[in-house]
Scaffold this active site. Structure first.
Site, PDB file in Angstrom:
ATOM      1  N   PRO A 232      23.112  43.821  60.444  1.00 28.09           N
ATOM      2  CA  PRO A 232      24.212  44.536  59.778  1.00 28.09           C
ATOM      3  C   PRO A 232      23.711  45.139  58.468  1.00 28.09           C
ATOM      4  CG  PRO A 232      24.458  42.164  59.488  1.00 28.09           C
ATOM      5  CD  PRO A 232      23.267  42.351  60.379  1.00 28.09           C
ATOM      6  N   ASP A 406      19.928  43.647  54.619  1.00 24.98           N
ATOM      7  CA  ASP A 406      20.439  42.836  55.720  1.00 24.98           C
ATOM      8  C   ASP A 406      21.581  41.987  55.157  1.00 24.98           C
ATOM      9  OD1 ASP A 406      20.971  40.986  57.706  1.00 24.98           O
ATOM     10  OD2 ASP A 406      18.868  40.569  58.161  1.00 24.98           O
ATOM     11  N   HIS A 407      22.804  42.349  55.534  1.00 21.15           N
ATOM     12  CA  HIS A 407      23.966  41.693  54.929  1.00 21.15           C
ATOM     13  C   HIS A 407      24.124  40.237  55.364  1.00 21.15           C
ATOM     14  CE1 HIS A 407      27.206  41.891  52.265  1.00 21.15           C
ATOM     15  NE2 HIS A 407      27.867  42.938  52.723  1.00 21.15           N
ATOM     16  N   ARG A 408      23.392  39.801  56.370  1.00 18.07           N
ATOM     17  CA  ARG A 408      23.405  38.387  56.748  1.00 18.07           C
ATOM     18  C   ARG A 408      22.675  37.550  55.705  1.00 18.07           C
ATOM     19  NH1 ARG A 408      20.368  38.808  62.360  1.00 18.07           N
ATOM     20  NH2 ARG A 408      18.936  39.807  60.864  1.00 18.07           N
ATOM     21  N   ILE A 410      21.543  38.989  52.428  1.00 13.52           N
ATOM     22  CA  ILE A 410      21.691  39.469  51.052  1.00 13.52           C
ATOM     23  C   ILE A 410      23.117  39.948  50.833  1.00 13.52           C
ATOM     24  CG2 ILE A 410      20.882  41.152  49.355  1.00 13.52           C
ATOM     25  CD1 ILE A 410      18.220  41.235  50.867  1.00 13.52           C
TER      26      ILE A 410
END
Length: 434
Positions: A232, A406-408, A410
């Site tokens: 994501p 990477d929103h998982r 950060i």
């Protein structure tokens, strides 16, 4: 006694490669350290050296052969005049390797000629690791065919005994079925549509040429598809004044001229990203299976365009290296990357990436994350723009930089902090060289 020369594993992740070119021929005498062949991996063309001396008795794999599994016997080395036959086990090893790869398309299939499975409630025997019933030839011999070819043949009612295989040892593969299988779309399915790499393109009557995908292009296609499907992405953009950095670069280059070193803007941005990652360690991470890996050093992968694709040589410890050292290393790595001479450890790994398209005049772009990394910095062109400085409208040299995160792994706020620190370092460059 003759010695088997086997397809080498030129990187920790290499499973197969292309035997690009033989540098010797049958009958040649070689000594330890002599170059025998050029092997094309997914990222580079590397040289294969002899570890023993002798005469090349027989070449078993012709140059230009794709998908040669690691461990496959490719040639025989021995004493001049010694008689030798090709080992019978070599083709079987390669066939076994390909069967394993095709039996698990969901895990490994982005870069393969993959078609949707026919609609079935039961899982095919090949995918379960159970040996499928052999299809006897008219003379009683077993038909050699890949699991994918068997599934398609079964779904379309194709008799494999009447088809000549083009794979190793006469093995029938998907391409041998041709129009008889009705194309990938002909097989009924419930699963998701095939990835773009698996789709057949019909150019119609448009003049065209067809080029076979290189191992590098297959890997790029697979990794980019995985990155966009599984990661994501969140994008954060800042505008950065370059005037002070350009002035410092000019002054430093005047002092480095006698040493033959010329700093580029990219060299300074690599340093800035390395320092920023250490100041915001929450962004110097990788997302794993149930774990978050936190790095204590900033290894910056730098995107370099080469013939046939893209490669990312790494500046190890960019946060601690001097600008002159970064410049020297980057120049040497880029030259060897374009020659296909990088070693695997020089482009595999890294904690974050930097991609600069400013030299093409690109105003702004969003880069795709290079897994397993969790961020990449996209650098656009510096240009003269109206800019408010000290409450007055002036003209400044400004560039846009976009971080992909990477929103998982950060959070948006941490990504924003990294962009803020990166902007401050570039606008006040003495802070990164102090």
């Amino acid at each position: 006694m003759a010695t088997e020369l086997k397809m080498p594993a030129l990187s920790p992740t290499m499973e197969e490669g292309t035997l690009a070119k033989w540098l010797v021929k049958e009958g040649d005498e070689v000594a330890s350290g002599d170059l025998l062949a050029e092997i094309e991996t997914d990222k580079a063309t590397m040289e294969f050296e002899a570890v023993d001396e002798g005469t090349v008795l027989k070449i078993l794999v012709e140059e230009g052969t794709d998908n040669v599994a690691v461990g496959t016997v490719i040639a025989m080395l021995g004493e001049e005049g010694e008689s030798v036959d090709a080992p019978a086990a070599a083709p079987a090893k390669q066939e076994k390797k390909e069967e394993k790869a095709e039996a698990q398309p969901a895990q490994k299939g982005y870069g393969r000629d993959e078609a949707p499975k026919p609609e079935k409630k039961a899982v095919p025997a090949e995918a379960e690791g159970v040996k499928a019933p052999a299809a006897p030839r008219k003379d009683g011999e077993r038909v050699k065919a890949s699991p994918l070819a068997r599934r398609l043949a079964e779904a379309q009612g194709i008799d494999l005994t009447n088809i000549k295989g083009s794979g190793p040892g006469g093995r029938i593969v998907r391409a041998d079925l041709g129009d008889k299988a009705g194309g990938a779309a002909a097989a009924p399915q419930k699963a998701a549509a095939p990835t773009p790499q698996a789709q057949t393109v019909d150019p119609g009557d448009i003049p065209h040429s067809v080029e076979k995908l290189s191992n590098m292009r297959k890997t790029i296609a697979r990794r980019l598809t995985e990155a966009k499907q599984q990661i994501p992405h969140i994008y954060l953009t800042v505008d950065i004044r370059l005037d002070k950095l350009l002035k410092l670069r000019s002054e430093m280059n005047a002092g480095l001229e006698s040493r033959g070193i010329k700093l580029s803007v990219n060299d300074m941005l690599i340093k800035a990203l390395g320092v920023a990652l250490m100041e915001v360690p929450e962004c110097n991470v990788s997302f794993g299976d149930g774990e978050l890996i936190k790095y204590e050093r900033a290894d910056v992968s730098v995107a370099v365009s080469i013939p046939g694709g893209l490669i990312t040589p790494i500046i190890v410890g960019a946060n601690d290296k001097s600008l002159s050292k970064i410049s020297t290393e980057m120049k040497e790595l880029a030259e060897r990357a374009k020659e296909g001479k990088l070693q695997p450890h020089e482009y595999q790994g890294g904690t974050a990436s930097l991609s600069n398209m400013g030299m093409f005049g690109i105003k702004q772009f969003d880069a795709v994350i290079n897994p397993p990394q969790a961020m990449i910095m996209a650098i656009s062109a510096g240009e003269k723009r109206p800019y408010v400085i000290d409450d007055s409208l002036q003209i400044a040299t400004v560039m846009s930089a976009t971080g992909s995160f990477d929103h998982r792994a950060i959070d948006g706020a941490d990504g924003a902090r990294l962009m803020k620190v990166f902007k401050e370092l570039v606008e006040n460059p003495l802070g990164m060289v102090a």
